[in-house]
Design an enzyme around this catalytic site. Structure first.
Site, PDB file in Angstrom:
ATOM      1  CE  LYS A   1     -42.194   3.474  38.805  1.00  0.00           C
ATOM      2  NZ  LYS A   1     -42.932   3.323  40.071  1.00  0.00           N
TER       3      LYS A   1
ATOM      4  CB  SER B   1     -41.831  -0.205  41.660  1.00  0.00           C
ATOM      5  OG  SER B   1     -42.658   0.944  41.645  1.00  0.00           O
TER       6      SER B   1
ATOM      7  CB  SER C   1     -43.393   2.324  44.373  1.00  0.00           C
ATOM      8  OG  SER C   1     -43.562   0.932  44.392  1.00  0.00           O
TER       9      SER C   1
END
Lengths: 95, 492
Positions: free
Chosen positions: B78, B159, B183
């Site tokens: 990420k 997210s 998330s």
């Protein structure tokens, strides 16, 4: 509690974010909508309840008070938008 | 050899070890999938050379008998994790072009364990969002489509939307995610994969771009529960560089993994039955309850009375911490600078106006307001007190039960653009995920079924602090009974 356009400008100033008139006009209802919704927390009885400070009980550690790093000036400055003579350069602060 | 990309992390690791295929073949196959999958917008940076170098090291390690726990496994990282020499932007224009001179502890641990990096994964800007639509790089698209023939592009959740989409579309076998208020779990549920947020403090936050420090936790996202156990084991561990890092040994979660949950007590919180949630979510939840019972667990109705206050509490605490954390983006030390007018203060204001997106600015403003003089007690302090009550609810329930089973999200994936005009509707996506975040507890999402439109739905397991093993075991018991083998048809 609700915010007016003057308060929105004040918050933006505190947060150091420039806002245009249109942005203030858009933010006012948006912020009021969110603030109105979080207002419901006022109905919770918190008498005698301590505010949370640590979510998992954990002891804050102390390290020895000695320099354990250093000589990384170039690394520190590597991503600066403007670095001069080994310093961060900023617009003139003192006239 | 494209079928190599259908393998799990465990299968890749074992296959490389057993010589069924080389690590280079695996990395090459995934690099090709990353390139083919660009339409999903899951990766913001591709690093095929990093993956190949790690693969070659893995193949050499096999030859010399030095294999490491993740040798031969390429991963997606990420974009919130600082990766040395590889652009790290947290999905924000504010950090455009930022190349860290150091490696985050978590990504560093994965690489030391032999993993390679396929690239950096797209995400909501500074991890603020539940649909990946706040990213400066544009939204990630879910590989899933509704079976109504409409082909509306769907949100992968957020997210960690890039991580979710990439794992579901086989653009990586596993990925790192981060979870501040859901998330990891909500996007995992939206795309039919597994993901676990460990106990707060298990994974070091050092080198993870900060959003809300008392909530932020890294965790893995992968195709199944075993892979989550393997990756979490590699990611966890004490780090002196994070003041809230847990100083305790990392259990061998994979070795101990067992779907045998006979005699375990599983709580079903009545407050999670909320109005307006589609009947299909309730049905999948009920089915999950039956599956837990079938696995020999005892089902207990429990109560978490402050559940309805969790979301508003979160939307005070998280923005407050964000407004403080994001004060560092001042156009001086790193990232973007806009000249502005009016000296240094004008430069600050112009930089932050131009560099941050709408949702980030909104949250900074909310956070600034609730921390400002005269409002601190009414908002922030009150929220911290309610947070204590929410954590206490869980403590009481965990005196009666071992685990809690709930839906992960109140809906299946929605279409891009559906909720962007209404921040509150977007926030409601995390209604079931946020309470465990506020209490710092380990929580996992596992795929449980499909809705009427053929989209995945997930169930969440919440455990006691430090009991990742209990969460993973119950997750496995659920996985064994759900036999979720559905996958998105490749259209990209």
């Amino acid at each position: 509690m609700s915010v007016d356009t003057a308060t929105v400008r004040h918050i933006a100033k505190l947060a150091r974010i420039a806002v245009s008139d249109e942005e203030v006009a858009a933010l006012e209802p948006e912020l009021n909508n969110i603030l109105g919704w979080i207002e419901q927390l006022q109905e919770v009885d918190v008498t005698g309840v301590e505010p949370m400070t640590a979510v998992i009980p954990n002891q804050l550690r102390l390290r020895d008070d000695v320099v354990n790093d250093g000589n990384k000036r170039d690394d520190v400055l590597a991503n600066a938008p403007n670095a001069e003579h080994g310093f961060f350069a900023v617009p003139k602060v003192i006239e | 050899m494209s079928d190599l990309t259908d393998l799990t992390v465990a299968a890749i690791r074992d296959g490389v070890r057993d010589g069924a295929f080389s690590a280079r073949e695996v990395a090459t196959a995934f690099n090709a999938n990353v390139e083919k999958g660009r339409a999903l917008n899951a990766y913001v940076v591709e690093t095929p050379d990093h993956a190949l170098a790690a693969a070659d090291a893995a193949d050499a390690a096999r030859a010399s008998g030095d294999l490491k726990p993740l040798s031969g496994v390429p991963l997606g990282i990420k974009d919130l994790f600082a990766t040395k020499g590889v652009q790290t932007t947290a999905g924000s224009n504010m950090l455009g072009g930022f190349e860290p001179v150091y490696e985050s502890t978590v990504s560093g641990k994965l690489f030391e364990a032999g993993a390679g990096m396929l690239g950096k994964l797209n995400m909501d800007e500074f991890a603020m969002g539940s649909s990946n639509e706040t990213s400066a790089y544009g939204p990630v698209i879910s590989p899933w489509r509704r079976n109504d023939g409409g082909n509306a592009p769907l949100a992968p959740g957020g997210s960690s939307g890039g991580s979710a989409s990439a794992v579901a579309a086989r653009l990586c076998p596993g990925a790192t995610g981060t979870d501040t208020g859901g998330s990891i779990r909500q996007p995992a549920a939206f795309v039919g994969i597994s993901g676990i947020k460990p106990t707060y403090g298990r994974c070091s936050r050092w080198g993870v771009v900060a959003f809300a420090s008392s909530l932020d936790q890294a965790g893995p996202m992968a195709r199944d529960v075993r892979d989550c156990a393997i990756l979490l084991e590699a990611m966890s561990g004490f780090d002196a560089k994070d003041s809230t890092s847990l100083n305790m040994p990392v259990p061998n979660w994979e070795a101990a993994l067992s779907g045998d949950i006979r005699g375990k007590k599983i709580g079903i919180p009545k407050e999670y039955r909320i109005e307006g949630v589609p009947a299909e979510i309730d049905a999948v939840w009920q089915q999950g309850i039956e599956r837990m019972r079938d696995a020999g667990a005892e089902i207990v109705e429990v109560s978490l009375p402050h559940t309805k206050y969790a979301l508003p509490t979160y939307y005070i605490i998280a923005p407050a911490e964000a407004s403080s954390n994001l004060a560092r983006y001042d156009g001086v030390r790193y990232g973007k600078r806009s000249p502005g007018e009016g000296g240094i203060d004008g430069m600050y204001r112009a930089t932050r106006h131009d560099g941050f997106g709408k949702e980030v600015k909104r949250r900074i403003m909310i956070g600034t307001y609730v921390l400002s003089a005269g409002f601190y007690d009414a908002y922030f302090n009150q929220a911290q007190k309610v947070r204590t009550l929410i954590a206490r609810d869980f403590q009481k329930v965990f005196e009666q039960v071992d685990l809690i089973l709930t839906p992960t999200a109140p809906s299946a994936a929605f279409a891009l653009g559906d909720k962007t005009s209404d921040p509150l509707a977007m926030y409601l996506n995390d209604v079931f995920a946020v309470p465990a975040s506020l209490a710092g507890l380990p929580a996992m999402s596992v795929p449980a079924g499909l809705d009427g439109q053929g989209l995945p739905l997930g169930l969440q397991l919440i455990g006691r602090a430090f009991d990742e093993q209990g969460v993973l075991d119950a997750g496995l018991a659920l996985e064994e009974r759900s036999t979720f083998t559905h996958r998105a048809e490749a259209w990209w």
